[in-house]
Design an enzyme around this catalytic site. Structure first.
Site, PDB file in Angstrom:
ATOM      1  N   HIS A 122       0.878  -1.170   0.000  1.00 49.72           N
ATOM      2  CA  HIS A 122       0.000   0.000   0.000  1.00 49.72           C
ATOM      3  C   HIS A 122       0.917   1.221   0.000  1.00 49.72           C
ATOM      4  O   HIS A 122       2.034   1.184   0.521  1.00 49.72           O
ATOM      5  CB  HIS A 122      -0.866  -0.030   1.263  1.00 49.72           C
ATOM      6  CG  HIS A 122      -1.914   1.035   1.326  1.00 49.72           C
ATOM      7  ND1 HIS A 122      -1.627   2.343   1.646  1.00 49.72           N
ATOM      8  CD2 HIS A 122      -3.263   0.981   1.126  1.00 49.72           C
ATOM      9  CE1 HIS A 122      -2.751   3.048   1.653  1.00 49.72           C
ATOM     10  NE2 HIS A 122      -3.750   2.243   1.331  1.00 49.72           N
ATOM     11  N   ASP A 199       2.754  -4.328   8.262  1.00 49.65           N
ATOM     12  CA  ASP A 199       1.521  -3.582   7.989  1.00 49.65           C
ATOM     13  C   ASP A 199       0.373  -4.586   8.096  1.00 49.65           C
ATOM     14  O   ASP A 199       0.140  -5.377   7.198  1.00 49.65           O
ATOM     15  CB  ASP A 199       1.603  -2.962   6.592  1.00 49.65           C
ATOM     16  CG  ASP A 199       0.286  -2.378   6.103  1.00 49.65           C
ATOM     17  OD1 ASP A 199      -0.725  -2.439   6.843  1.00 49.65           O
ATOM     18  OD2 ASP A 199       0.258  -1.873   4.967  1.00 49.65           O
ATOM     19  N   GLN A 202      -4.671  -5.321   6.612  1.00 54.86           N
ATOM     20  CA  GLN A 202      -5.527  -6.346   6.014  1.00 54.86           C
ATOM     21  C   GLN A 202      -5.446  -7.686   6.737  1.00 54.86           C
ATOM     22  O   GLN A 202      -6.287  -8.553   6.533  1.00 54.86           O
ATOM     23  CB  GLN A 202      -5.162  -6.540   4.542  1.00 54.86           C
ATOM     24  CG  GLN A 202      -5.362  -5.323   3.678  1.00 54.86           C
ATOM     25  CD  GLN A 202      -6.805  -4.861   3.634  1.00 54.86           C
ATOM     26  OE1 GLN A 202      -7.730  -5.662   3.709  1.00 54.86           O
ATOM     27  NE2 GLN A 202      -7.016  -3.556   3.526  1.00 54.86           N
ATOM     28  N   LYS A 225     -10.795  -1.621   9.931  1.00 55.34           N
ATOM     29  CA  LYS A 225     -10.637  -2.856   9.171  1.00 55.34           C
ATOM     30  C   LYS A 225     -11.117  -4.072   9.964  1.00 55.34           C
ATOM     31  O   LYS A 225     -11.203  -5.168   9.414  1.00 55.34           O
ATOM     32  CB  LYS A 225      -9.164  -3.060   8.794  1.00 55.34           C
ATOM     33  CG  LYS A 225      -8.515  -1.908   8.056  1.00 55.34           C
ATOM     34  CD  LYS A 225      -8.995  -1.774   6.633  1.00 55.34           C
ATOM     35  CE  LYS A 225      -8.136  -0.738   5.894  1.00 55.34           C
ATOM     36  NZ  LYS A 225      -8.522  -0.590   4.480  1.00 55.34           N
ATOM     37  N   CYS A 363      -4.558   2.090  -3.979  1.00 54.77           N
ATOM     38  CA  CYS A 363      -3.360   2.675  -3.339  1.00 54.77           C
ATOM     39  C   CYS A 363      -2.167   1.738  -3.469  1.00 54.77           C
ATOM     40  O   CYS A 363      -1.383   1.569  -2.530  1.00 54.77           O
ATOM     41  CB  CYS A 363      -3.624   3.011  -1.876  1.00 54.77           C
ATOM     42  SG  CYS A 363      -4.837   4.302  -1.625  1.00 54.77           S
TER      43      CYS A 363
END
Length: 405
Positions: A122, A199, A202, A225, A363
């Protein structure tokens, strides 16, 4: 234990909505998940009954808000198996969390150092490190993505060296759904004493996240999320690092002492939480995590794997449809393109049939360039989606395909 999807759906008010007279089929969960009633109620209760600033108040409302706010931190600690509650830092989301780490590392890097990211990032986890390397003179290396949408791990190993200072990568690709072997990646990085940031935007809602088992140094995620509000997120980091990490912002809360000449910083977690915190959303995120934790994690994963499997099955033999990202380990996201059809047109025509998907570059422009597409249409699944919804979405796609042919 099987997942009672119908009972779960009943807890999400928005799923009862219709779009142009058709039942909403919400398949944009990688962008943001919907909120169960208990999370909505937690936010309303805060603003209705004990809205107050935290930590310094001498009255009942402030005490109640502080206990709920810090209680939410405890919930997060246990959910990700953090060793200490002080390692849980409230942020506005994954992007701010990554910036906290990158901003601090910039002052620690030199032109002899190297940072490794991947080709599936991202923008928040590539642009941030681009800027950190430009400011410090460090070199940025990229792990390429294979034709199936997986990381080229042989190249990754070859990039590691004594100069590697940081490895930053996604737990799960927001565009492709690829699940990365973050524990293995971390183990390889630790052979060179490099730090690792994951990260988790997700990944947080799709599986058990155990930061001690992963072995990483930092894990970042956003509340929205995982069924919580927007505008709240978490940076977890090892106490040994965060207690010495260069501060990101200065102001109230994060100070210990201030004179007209100088200031000293507060202890963790407050030294990295400047200003008035997002109290209500933190409390609501705690409620979201509490709600999600009560579900059977194995059943959740099995259900989401079944949704991806059904989409993959229906895509096979679908004339003109090209799946972008075919890694064997996928979760959550399913990206595709049509020959002769722009993703924006696909999304528009699906919306007319009540199917909500995301279109564009997600993104992740470098990743789109890797696959030679301007963007994709992306279905992304959550625990409240059903196999029948996947079938209905593909029936709608057939109509879209005929319109665009």
């Amino acid at each position: 234990m099987s997942l009672d999807v119908a009972a779960i759906r009943d807890q999400f008010p928005i799923l009862k909505r219709e779009i142009d007279g058709k039942p909403l089929i919400y398949l944009d969960n990688a962008a943001t998940t919907q909120k169960p009633q208990c999370v909505i109620d937690a936010l309303v209760e805060y603003y209705s009954h004990y809205n107050s600033n935290v930590h310094r108040g001498a009255h009942r409302l402030a005490d109640e808000a502080t206990r709920k706010f810090e209680g939410a931190r405890d919930i997060i600690q246990h959910f990700i198996n953090a060793p200490k509650r002080e390692e849980v830092i409230w942020t506005s989301g994954t992007t701010e969390a990554i910036n906290i780490v990158a901003h601090g590392l910039t002052s620690l890097l030199s032109n002899n150092d190297e940072v490794i990211v991947t080709g599936m990032e991202h923008h928040a986890n590539i642009v941030t490190w681009q800027q950190a390397c430009k400011a410090s003179g460090a070199t940025l290396y990229i792990v390429p993505v294979t034709d199936s949408g997986e990381l080229d791990l042989d190249v990754y190993v070859s990039l590691l060296s004594e100069r590697t200072k940081m490895v930053a990568l996604p737990h799960v690709s927001n565009s492709l759904g690829t699940v990365n072997p973050i524990k293995w990646v971390t183990q390889k990085a630790k052979q060179f004493d490099a730090w690792v940031l994951v990260d988790g935007a997700q990944g947080i809602a799709h599986g058990n996240v155990d930061v001690q088992d992963i072995g990483c140094d930092f894990y970042a995620f956003s509340g929205h999320k995982i069924y919580g509000p927007m505008g709240i997120g978490v940076l977890w980091g090892k106490e040994s690092l965060l207690s010495q990490w260069p501060v990101w912002q200065t102001g109230g809360e994060m100070i210990a002492t201030v004179s007209l000449q100088d200031a000293t910083w507060n202890v963790l977690p407050y030294r990295l939480e400047a200003g008035t915190p997002n109290v209500g959303d933190a409390i609501a995120l705690g409620e979201a995590i509490r709600w999600f934790s009560a579900l059977d994690s194995a059943a959740v994963q099995a259900h989401e794997e079944a949704l991806i499997a059904r989409a993959t099955e229906l895509a096979e033999g679908f004339e003109g449809l090209r799946v972008i990202g075919t890694a064997p380990q996928k979760i959550g996201a399913f990206s595709f393109v049509f020959e002769g059809g722009h993703p924006a047109d696909i999304g528009f025509l699906l919306d007319k049939q009540g199917v909500a998907v995301r279109t564009g570059d997600h993104c992740a422009q470098p990743l789109m360039a890797r696959f030679g597409v301007p963007g994709t249409a992306r279905m992304s699944f959550s625990i409240y989606n059903t196999l029948e919804e996947v079938d209905a979405a593909f029936d709608a796609l057939k109509k879209v395909h005929m319109m665009l042919a």
